[in-house]
Write a protein that holds these residues in place. Sequence first.
Motif, PDB file in Angstrom:
ATOM      1  N   GLU A 399       0.827  -1.194   0.000  1.00 13.04           N
ATOM      2  CA  GLU A 399       0.000   0.000   0.000  1.00 13.04           C
ATOM      3  C   GLU A 399       0.865   1.248   0.000  1.00 13.04           C
ATOM      4  O   GLU A 399       0.658   2.174  -0.755  1.00 13.04           O
ATOM      5  CB  GLU A 399      -0.857   0.058   1.262  1.00 13.04           C
ATOM      6  N   VAL A 402       2.263   2.174  -3.200  1.00 11.78           N
ATOM      7  CA  VAL A 402       1.279   2.726  -4.123  1.00 11.78           C
ATOM      8  C   VAL A 402       1.073   4.196  -3.840  1.00 11.78           C
ATOM      9  O   VAL A 402       1.062   5.016  -4.749  1.00 11.78           O
ATOM     10  CB  VAL A 402      -0.054   1.967  -4.005  1.00 11.78           C
ATOM     11  N   HIS A 566      -6.371   2.435  -1.060  1.00 12.43           N
ATOM     12  CA  HIS A 566      -5.534   1.251  -1.258  1.00 12.43           C
ATOM     13  C   HIS A 566      -6.287   0.117  -1.937  1.00 12.43           C
ATOM     14  O   HIS A 566      -5.693  -0.721  -2.580  1.00 12.43           O
ATOM     15  CB  HIS A 566      -4.969   0.772   0.082  1.00 12.43           C
ATOM     16  N   ASP A 569      -5.534  -0.469  -5.516  1.00 15.61           N
ATOM     17  CA  ASP A 569      -4.239  -1.031  -5.893  1.00 15.61           C
ATOM     18  C   ASP A 569      -4.430  -2.352  -6.642  1.00 15.61           C
ATOM     19  O   ASP A 569      -5.076  -3.264  -6.132  1.00 15.61           O
ATOM     20  CB  ASP A 569      -3.439  -1.269  -4.604  1.00 15.61           C
TER      21      ASP A 569
END
Lengths: 622, 547
Positions: A399, A402, A566, A569
């Motif tokens: 996460e 990202v 997240h 993602d």
Amino acid sequence: DTVTMEEEDELLARFYPRLDDRATSLPRSWSAKDKFSLISLSQGNLRIHYKGAGKTEKDAASVRANRPIPTACGLYYFEVTVISKGCDGYIGIGLSTQAVNLNTLPGWEKNSFGYHADDGHAFNQVESGQAYGPTFSTGDTIGCCVNLIENTCFFTKNGVELGLAFSGLPMNLFPTVGLQTPGEVVEANFGQFPFVYDFEDLLKEHHRKIQSTIESFPLPTPEGMWHSTMQKITFDYLIHHGYHRTADAFARLTGQASEEDYSSVKNRRKIQNLVLDGRIGSAIRATRKLHPGLLEQNPNLLFLLRCRMFIEMVAGVDDIDDEDDSPEAAAAAAAAPSPPFRFACSNVEAMETTSTPIATSASEEKNRHVVVSPSVRSGRNSPRRFASKPSSPSQRSSEKTVVKSPLTILGGDQSRTSSQSSVNGSGHSNGIEDEFGVEHEDGGVVSNGVTGDERMEIDGEDCGDERLGDVRSQEDCVAAAQRECRGGSLSQRREIGDGVSAGGTTRLSGCRKSSVERILQFGRELQLLNSELKREHGPCPANDKLLQDAFSLLAYADPRSCPVGHVLDPAQREPVADTLNSAILESHQLPRQPPLELVVQQTRCCLRLMSKSGLAAGAFVS
Amino acid sequence: ICQHSSNADSTSTHFVYEDPDIIPRLLNLLTSSSSKSTLSKIAQDATNVLTCTCKTVDHQATLIAHGIIDSIAPLLASSQQRHQLASLQCLARVTSFNRETCFVVAQSTHDGRHLYKIVIDFLSRDNIELIQLWAAKCLSYLHRFGVVTFKAQIVIKVIHAFVRICKPEHSVQMRQGAASSLAYFIEDSPDLQKTASICENLVKILAKFFACSDAKLKQSGFLLLSVLASKHEHLRKKVGGIGGLGDHLCEFLDSRLCDRQEAALKCLLSLTRSVKQLRSTLASVNVARKVMNLLVHSDNDKVTVLASAVLCNLLLEFSPSKQDLVHFGVIKVLVDLIEGSETAVAVRVNAIWALMNMSCNASAKVRQDVSLALGIHSLFRLLQDPNEEIVAKTLGLTRNLICDKSDVEEVIARRGGDLDLIRIIKSYLPQSEAAAAICSDVLEQVLCLFAHLSSTDEIKSVLATDDDFVGKLISILAIDDTRLQIPAVLCLSNIAASEQFSKDLGFNANLAHLENLGVKHALQKLLKTTNSVLLQRVNIALELFDS
């Protein structure tokens, strides 16, 4: 001189990589409470000053570190530098348990061990020491290394190992220092600063030795049998994840045979690829066709897939309608040799034309506004695993990445797709009809008799989540390596990333109203499905959470940077693909997990158990 | 070839270097095959052939000239352990005890990186110990010749590696190699000797060498112990504390092999520098006689030089072995060596030194025995020897032999020997101040001897009238070296007091004469000295002039 907690952690992580919570379990300073009154602390409780009269041994004063040495360290090391030897330099450096009287120098009493500056003697729970090393004084740095595997200890002076000092040490020892005469000042380094002694090099040696012990461990079975077991495990792993070409080549070399038909393996791989590409709708369709009844019997799986589909719609990757001319599809087509969209379409066409039983479902698929299956059958299980998923460490780390560089990740995902198709290596336009045809026949025969309850037990295991994360991240590495080999240019990936993210935001900001309406409509159906599931099987917090996270995306102007961003993602597709794959395998009475992953899991459990039981050798196994 | 190279005849593989084609071809095998895995075994074997056949300084130079460094660098950088090991062993062989080849290696690079830095990486403990050992050996040579200056951490790592490998869990060959290499590495640095000694309690590790029956292991152990005990008294105590060390020393002294005798003698030499060891560890065993036997019977120069050096220490005033040695006839042995035409210079120096040591503060009987055995003529001849060390030691010996008035009178009684002696030793007085500073060892002995001699009336009167002699003493007073000033002042006060007791009329005239020569003035200048002994002497001398 100031070192941030992060830098400290980084240094300590090099020494104790397998320690779970370095922040809370390692000694970090001297204890402000666990000290004799004649001692005062400064410099963030790292420096110790003697402030007594210091006439006799009765004036000795010790202090312990704020925490004991964790067994799981394997080897533990700290250093103490003599800032001033004061009057006589009666300084003792060593270890003691919590119960030891602090009105002494380390080593004088039971469960107390020390190396003394004035005579260089080692004191092993007695008042008279034994000749051990050189004396030490102002400017010298003394290190103390505890071997928690063998329960021994040695000291260093200015980076030189002085040899074994104590053996048979008890557990739960605290770093301890004692002073006795006025003016004595020492300062500790618990690893937050670089050590004088090359402790890391020592760790390397232990690592090498444990590794060689493992490698030379005698096996009860004949050597040849061990070899073929290894090959079988490797082969099963390849089959499980659908790397059929590699599996095929491997089988030819090693004489392995698969229980599963290669075409079935290929189809599983393709369904997984659809999920990994974010084309969840197509994946659902393909699953329905190839494994009829599977999703009906696993309503929670279907719910999971739909939630993911919703998320992909918000991201602008998936849509209820096929849109070959959408900017993402065009970009994907340019980047990957096998554009997922086209795959999905040709898929539908093929099934429409070839077989009649599918025709109904195919037409249903065509009108994909009707996604909620009317016949949801009962099943008490809920995919708890995915609710707990985002809290696993590997997940968290991805996460973070990202958030820092969403473009790269998106681009990476795109290229991974292409590399995966290269692993499969089949020309899409060519293979699909046959494969699905064959697969369909199989799907008609196979019945799914495995209940979800068993699966839950396995999922409930300690390590299930971690295992997934790790295996995945390994694959990511492979994918990354392949990406590099293929020479995919950065600029190209960047373009794709931009396209996707722009698409996602534009749509949500209302430029294409119809698609927002479709998303909302789909969301309502999803909520309906959740309520239905609840009605039939009782409340399921995991599903609620999935839904809540997915819906929350709509509340933000830029979903990517929102608190639940997240979930967008692409890495989050991986557990979904994995769950689907496992369910398919299970429905064919095949193991839902490859033996290799079981072995890895078991090893991890074993290491964790070793650490909990005070077997420190586990610290040196990677 | 590798098997052949370990044969007793060490020249059997020299042909490899005699044919100019062979070396380039072997080197070619290294470079052409190092990248291909199928041929990698060949590269390894070729490296081993080069390693085991390289036996002389010329061989080392030949290999360097043919570019061996560039050829083995890729193997060194290889990820395969056997390549790393073969190339490290080869590098160690090429650089061993050779400053020129070390210099070349220090300058060499591979892929833009210094070669020695690649070698340093092999010290890391994730490598197997054998690789660490050979890496440390390579670095030892570079360090000793000073062609690379290593950081303190690297030096500590080298010592750590050697010490770890000395531990019993390693093979005898590895332990032996590590101990000998460590001895070499720290040989010329008292600081590193100290560091090595605290490293994992090295002396304790070495003590275990002697629990093993392997003679080569013991031999390397003696070498390392001799280096550890060479400078630091506390380490001599530690080494002497090794259980049964004396017996092991005796065993090696009795050996027929020179290498073993040498190792034991080196260790003894270090230990005999300690009064405590002479009186404890070494007194209890019969090493003294064995050393004397080696001195007499060995035809190996290294052994006789070492044995004579050890004997010097064993004959010191406080050594319990001294009596035994005298009893065994050591005086005759030493005198024979001194007069023998075959004796090496170093042995002669040591033999005179040994006589000097044994006659220091010795009983009249011993001094007389030495004087008689050596004879006044030998003494005079030795005093005129071209070798300065021999002269210095003989002067010292002479001084010890005539340490009181009766000795001097005895010398004088013999056929005008006094004048000969004075003439000879006067020739060692310097012509200028600059010359005096250069040969201060000899001059110190000469001045001490004059101080002795001038205590007798006859010689006093001779010297007091020698203006040239007095002038030289005055010039020596100006040299800022108390070792020279003290005996010179002593000598001057003896001369000044020459007629004092006779109450002769010449007394005052003598003083006035000396004052005219500048003696009083020169002495007054020394009143500023910080050395209390010198000041006391100066005051006594000046009192004579003032009375």
